[in-house]
Scaffold this motif. Sequence first.
Motif, PDB file in Angstrom:
ATOM      1  N   ARG A   1     -26.266 -42.048  -7.119  1.00 47.33           N
ATOM      2  CA  ARG A   1     -27.330 -42.601  -7.947  1.00 47.33           C
ATOM      3  C   ARG A   1     -26.771 -43.543  -9.016  1.00 47.33           C
ATOM      4  NH1 ARG A   1     -29.928 -37.332 -10.628  1.00 47.33           N
ATOM      5  NH2 ARG A   1     -31.403 -38.875 -11.403  1.00 47.33           N
ATOM      6  N   ALA A   2     -27.609 -44.455  -9.446  1.00 42.36           N
ATOM      7  CA  ALA A   2     -27.159 -45.457 -10.424  1.00 42.36           C
ATOM      8  C   ALA A   2     -28.173 -45.582 -11.559  1.00 42.36           C
ATOM      9  CB  ALA A   2     -26.962 -46.804  -9.732  1.00 42.36           C
ATOM     10  N   ASP A   3     -28.922 -44.501 -11.811  1.00 38.87           N
ATOM     11  CA  ASP A   3     -30.040 -44.592 -12.763  1.00 38.87           C
ATOM     12  C   ASP A   3     -29.784 -43.888 -14.087  1.00 38.87           C
ATOM     13  OD1 ASP A   3     -30.003 -42.124 -11.399  1.00 38.87           O
ATOM     14  OD2 ASP A   3     -32.124 -41.793 -11.810  1.00 38.87           O
ATOM     15  N   PHE A   4     -28.568 -43.430 -14.329  1.00 39.29           N
ATOM     16  CA  PHE A   4     -28.295 -42.829 -15.634  1.00 39.29           C
ATOM     17  C   PHE A   4     -28.250 -43.947 -16.682  1.00 39.29           C
ATOM     18  CE2 PHE A   4     -25.678 -39.425 -13.221  1.00 39.29           C
ATOM     19  CZ  PHE A   4     -26.817 -38.669 -13.007  1.00 39.29           C
ATOM     20  N   PRO A   5     -28.387 -43.594 -17.977  1.00 33.59           N
ATOM     21  CA  PRO A   5     -28.297 -44.649 -19.001  1.00 33.59           C
ATOM     22  C   PRO A   5     -26.999 -45.445 -18.841  1.00 33.59           C
ATOM     23  CG  PRO A   5     -29.000 -42.569 -19.988  1.00 33.59           C
ATOM     24  CD  PRO A   5     -28.652 -42.255 -18.558  1.00 33.59           C
ATOM     25  N   GLY A   6     -27.130 -46.767 -18.743  1.00 37.19           N
ATOM     26  CA  GLY A   6     -25.951 -47.614 -18.562  1.00 37.19           C
ATOM     27  C   GLY A   6     -25.545 -47.802 -17.109  1.00 37.19           C
ATOM     28  N   GLY A   7     -26.240 -47.150 -16.173  1.00 35.92           N
ATOM     29  CA  GLY A   7     -25.943 -47.349 -14.750  1.00 35.92           C
ATOM     30  C   GLY A   7     -26.514 -48.672 -14.257  1.00 35.92           C
ATOM     31  N   SER A   8     -26.076 -49.105 -13.069  1.00 41.79           N
ATOM     32  CA  SER A   8     -26.547 -50.385 -12.537  1.00 41.79           C
ATOM     33  C   SER A   8     -26.401 -50.392 -11.020  1.00 41.79           C
ATOM     34  CB  SER A   8     -25.729 -51.537 -13.136  1.00 41.79           C
ATOM     35  OG  SER A   8     -25.795 -52.677 -12.303  1.00 41.79           O
TER      36      SER A   8
ATOM     37  N   ARG B   1     -34.793 -44.404  -3.983  1.00 37.31           N
ATOM     38  CA  ARG B   1     -34.287 -43.027  -3.990  1.00 37.31           C
ATOM     39  C   ARG B   1     -34.126 -42.528  -5.429  1.00 37.31           C
ATOM     40  NH1 ARG B   1     -33.225 -38.335  -2.412  1.00 37.31           N
ATOM     41  NH2 ARG B   1     -31.175 -37.407  -2.612  1.00 37.31           N
ATOM     42  N   ASP B   2     -33.551 -43.360  -6.306  1.00 35.99           N
ATOM     43  CA  ASP B   2     -33.322 -42.931  -7.690  1.00 35.99           C
ATOM     44  C   ASP B   2     -34.629 -42.584  -8.394  1.00 35.99           C
ATOM     45  OD1 ASP B   2     -30.624 -43.115  -7.377  1.00 35.99           O
ATOM     46  OD2 ASP B   2     -30.382 -44.982  -8.499  1.00 35.99           O
ATOM     47  N   ALA B   3     -35.702 -43.281  -8.014  1.00 37.43           N
ATOM     48  CA  ALA B   3     -36.997 -43.024  -8.653  1.00 37.43           C
ATOM     49  C   ALA B   3     -37.513 -41.619  -8.339  1.00 37.43           C
ATOM     50  CB  ALA B   3     -38.008 -44.078  -8.204  1.00 37.43           C
ATOM     51  N   THR B   4     -36.966 -40.978  -7.295  1.00 39.01           N
ATOM     52  CA  THR B   4     -37.434 -39.637  -6.909  1.00 39.01           C
ATOM     53  C   THR B   4     -36.546 -38.527  -7.483  1.00 39.01           C
ATOM     54  OG1 THR B   4     -36.042 -39.413  -4.920  1.00 39.01           O
ATOM     55  CG2 THR B   4     -38.148 -40.601  -4.672  1.00 39.01           C
TER      56      THR B   4
END
Length: 302
Positions: free
Chosen positions: A188-195, A261-264
């Motif tokens: 996943r790439a959705d943590f704060p600061g992820g991209s 996927r990250d949205a789930t």
Amino acid sequence: MAGFDNLTKYSPSTGSGSPNVWGVYEAATGSIQYIVACPDTKKAVVIDAVLNFDTKSASTTTRSAEYLLGLIDQNGLTLERILDTHPHADHVMASHWLKQKTGCPNAIGAKTRNIAAMWRDFYNLPNGLNCDDCFDAMFEHGDTFEVGNLTFSVILSAGHTMASISYLVGDAGFIHDTLMVPDCGSSRADFPGGSTEDLWNSIQAILALPDDTRLFIGHDYGKGERTEPMWEATVAEHKAHNAHVGNGTPKADFIRTREERDATLALPDRMLHALQMNLCAGALPEAEADGQSYLKIPLNRF
Ligand SMILES: [Fe+2]
């Protein structure tokens, strides 16, 4: 995958400059910890060792790290460094405990400073999370170091976090939360600061390594028909079969798949505990007047 705690798999050196690798599974967080050793000198490092953390009781134990030290002992290895790839959001790192126990220096990526700056705000700890005081080395992209006859090189592999680094040594790459096992794809790439875009670029750099490079990942949660966790696959295997980037997947398709996927995904249940400790190498916060350590958890922030 429950029932596989401390499952250990050995991947031997393939020749000069190539390390012996032991992967050790930590079942509660689906994490893989590594011991990487020089076959000639038996000098070794650990990568991404876990401090066991029970979320219900907020208690820590050193079961996994002690197992790693036992394995190092059994194989006649000498620990030289304690390495992490990034400030993990899903597990507490055993770096601080191992450093206290063994006297070996610890390290992480230099951009961990940027993550600490962000979380200083989230936790309202303006004078806390001083990662420079907790790590002996903060590696930059391109840094190298020797362990016995092995040469490790550090590459920035941002995306999952902005500070993620991979360690490359001989024909092995420790690529943590970039790729998952081929049938799961990527991390996943959705943590704060992820991209997601940075993750794509980092994965492309990893897939540009020689086809027979042994890639070792950070997590396996088990999927489909597999009966036990796995964590090693070659660049060629990922290029052919990886569910998110294999078979010539275009960048736009990867970004869409990853973001959908990250949205789930829910946040990891240890995230708010783990980061407060991990930005200090997994050290417990300094004890208060009663001799106890306390975490500070922001409410309604995520
Ligand atoms: Fe991670």
